[in-house]
Design a protein around this motif. Sequence first.
Motif, PDB file in Angstrom:
ATOM      1  N   GLN A 154       0.825  -1.213   0.000  1.00 49.93           N
ATOM      2  CA  GLN A 154       0.000   0.000   0.000  1.00 49.93           C
ATOM      3  C   GLN A 154       0.848   1.247   0.000  1.00 49.93           C
ATOM      4  O   GLN A 154       1.787   1.353   0.777  1.00 49.93           O
ATOM      5  CB  GLN A 154      -0.858   0.031   1.253  1.00 49.93           C
ATOM      6  CG  GLN A 154      -1.926  -1.032   1.268  1.00 49.93           C
ATOM      7  CD  GLN A 154      -2.771  -0.910   2.519  1.00 49.93           C
ATOM      8  OE1 GLN A 154      -2.252  -0.705   3.600  1.00 49.93           O
ATOM      9  NE2 GLN A 154      -4.079  -1.033   2.358  1.00 49.93           N
ATOM     10  N   GLY A 155       0.482   2.163  -0.845  1.00 54.23           N
ATOM     11  CA  GLY A 155       1.127   3.471  -0.870  1.00 54.23           C
ATOM     12  C   GLY A 155       2.563   3.369  -1.355  1.00 54.23           C
ATOM     13  O   GLY A 155       3.182   2.328  -1.259  1.00 54.23           O
ATOM     14  N   PHE A 156       3.044   4.447  -1.917  1.00 51.77           N
ATOM     15  CA  PHE A 156       4.469   4.430  -2.254  1.00 51.77           C
ATOM     16  C   PHE A 156       5.052   5.830  -2.191  1.00 51.77           C
ATOM     17  O   PHE A 156       4.331   6.823  -2.224  1.00 51.77           O
ATOM     18  CB  PHE A 156       4.713   3.796  -3.634  1.00 51.77           C
ATOM     19  CG  PHE A 156       4.237   4.633  -4.792  1.00 51.77           C
ATOM     20  CD1 PHE A 156       5.083   5.566  -5.378  1.00 51.77           C
ATOM     21  CD2 PHE A 156       2.949   4.491  -5.289  1.00 51.77           C
ATOM     22  CE1 PHE A 156       4.650   6.332  -6.461  1.00 51.77           C
ATOM     23  CE2 PHE A 156       2.504   5.249  -6.355  1.00 51.77           C
ATOM     24  CZ  PHE A 156       3.351   6.177  -6.937  1.00 51.77           C
ATOM     25  N   VAL A 157       6.337   5.876  -2.032  1.00 51.39           N
ATOM     26  CA  VAL A 157       7.044   7.146  -2.087  1.00 51.39           C
ATOM     27  C   VAL A 157       8.050   7.068  -3.209  1.00 51.39           C
ATOM     28  O   VAL A 157       8.591   6.009  -3.508  1.00 51.39           O
ATOM     29  CB  VAL A 157       7.819   7.458  -0.788  1.00 51.39           C
ATOM     30  CG1 VAL A 157       6.898   8.013   0.252  1.00 51.39           C
ATOM     31  CG2 VAL A 157       8.570   6.249  -0.279  1.00 51.39           C
ATOM     32  N   GLU A 158       8.273   8.203  -3.829  1.00 52.68           N
ATOM     33  CA  GLU A 158       9.325   8.271  -4.816  1.00 52.68           C
ATOM     34  C   GLU A 158      10.499   8.982  -4.152  1.00 52.68           C
ATOM     35  O   GLU A 158      10.398  10.134  -3.752  1.00 52.68           O
ATOM     36  CB  GLU A 158       8.846   9.036  -6.047  1.00 52.68           C
ATOM     37  CG  GLU A 158       9.896   9.069  -7.132  1.00 52.68           C
ATOM     38  CD  GLU A 158       9.266   8.951  -8.514  1.00 52.68           C
ATOM     39  OE1 GLU A 158       8.147   9.428  -8.708  1.00 52.68           O
ATOM     40  OE2 GLU A 158       9.931   8.369  -9.400  1.00 52.68           O
ATOM     41  N   ILE A 159      11.584   8.252  -4.022  1.00 52.83           N
ATOM     42  CA  ILE A 159      12.788   8.811  -3.408  1.00 52.83           C
ATOM     43  C   ILE A 159      13.741   9.218  -4.519  1.00 52.83           C
ATOM     44  O   ILE A 159      14.239   8.374  -5.255  1.00 52.83           O
ATOM     45  CB  ILE A 159      13.466   7.764  -2.486  1.00 52.83           C
ATOM     46  CG1 ILE A 159      12.493   7.232  -1.431  1.00 52.83           C
ATOM     47  CG2 ILE A 159      14.722   8.351  -1.855  1.00 52.83           C
ATOM     48  CD1 ILE A 159      12.215   8.148  -0.273  1.00 52.83           C
ATOM     49  N   LEU A 160      13.945  10.523  -4.637  1.00 56.93           N
ATOM     50  CA  LEU A 160      14.821  11.002  -5.700  1.00 56.93           C
ATOM     51  C   LEU A 160      16.238  11.198  -5.197  1.00 56.93           C
ATOM     52  O   LEU A 160      17.198  11.026  -5.935  1.00 56.93           O
ATOM     53  CB  LEU A 160      14.289  12.326  -6.263  1.00 56.93           C
ATOM     54  CG  LEU A 160      12.893  12.257  -6.888  1.00 56.93           C
ATOM     55  CD1 LEU A 160      12.419  13.645  -7.263  1.00 56.93           C
ATOM     56  CD2 LEU A 160      12.887  11.331  -8.095  1.00 56.93           C
ATOM     57  N   ASN A 161      16.324  11.546  -3.940  1.00 54.00           N
ATOM     58  CA  ASN A 161      17.613  11.916  -3.383  1.00 54.00           C
ATOM     59  C   ASN A 161      17.774  11.332  -1.981  1.00 54.00           C
ATOM     60  O   ASN A 161      17.581  12.023  -0.992  1.00 54.00           O
ATOM     61  CB  ASN A 161      17.675  13.446  -3.332  1.00 54.00           C
ATOM     62  CG  ASN A 161      19.098  13.937  -3.442  1.00 54.00           C
ATOM     63  OD1 ASN A 161      20.029  13.249  -3.029  1.00 54.00           O
ATOM     64  ND2 ASN A 161      19.264  15.122  -3.971  1.00 54.00           N
TER      65      ASN A 161
END
Length: 61
Positions: A31-38
Motif C-alpha cells: 500500500q502506498g508508495f514514495v518516490e525517493i529522488l535523493n
Amino acid sequence: MADFACKECHMILEESSCPRCPEAEISREWQGFVEILNPEKSSLAKEMGIKTPGRYALRVR
Ligand SMILES: [Zn+2]
C-alpha cells in the motif's frame, strides 16, 4: 503502476524478483508508495534504509 514490491527493501518492481535482493520474498499486497529522488537528503529514506533512488512501497504485507 507496477504490481510487485520487495519485502526486503520495499522497492516497487515490474517483475516478480528484486534485482537487489534475489532471495527476498515478493508481495503483491502493498500500500502506498514514495518516490525517493535523493536518498541522501531524505529523512524518510534514511528511516527506511533506502540508498538508491526509486519508488518504494510504504507498507508491504
Ligand atoms: Zn529488494
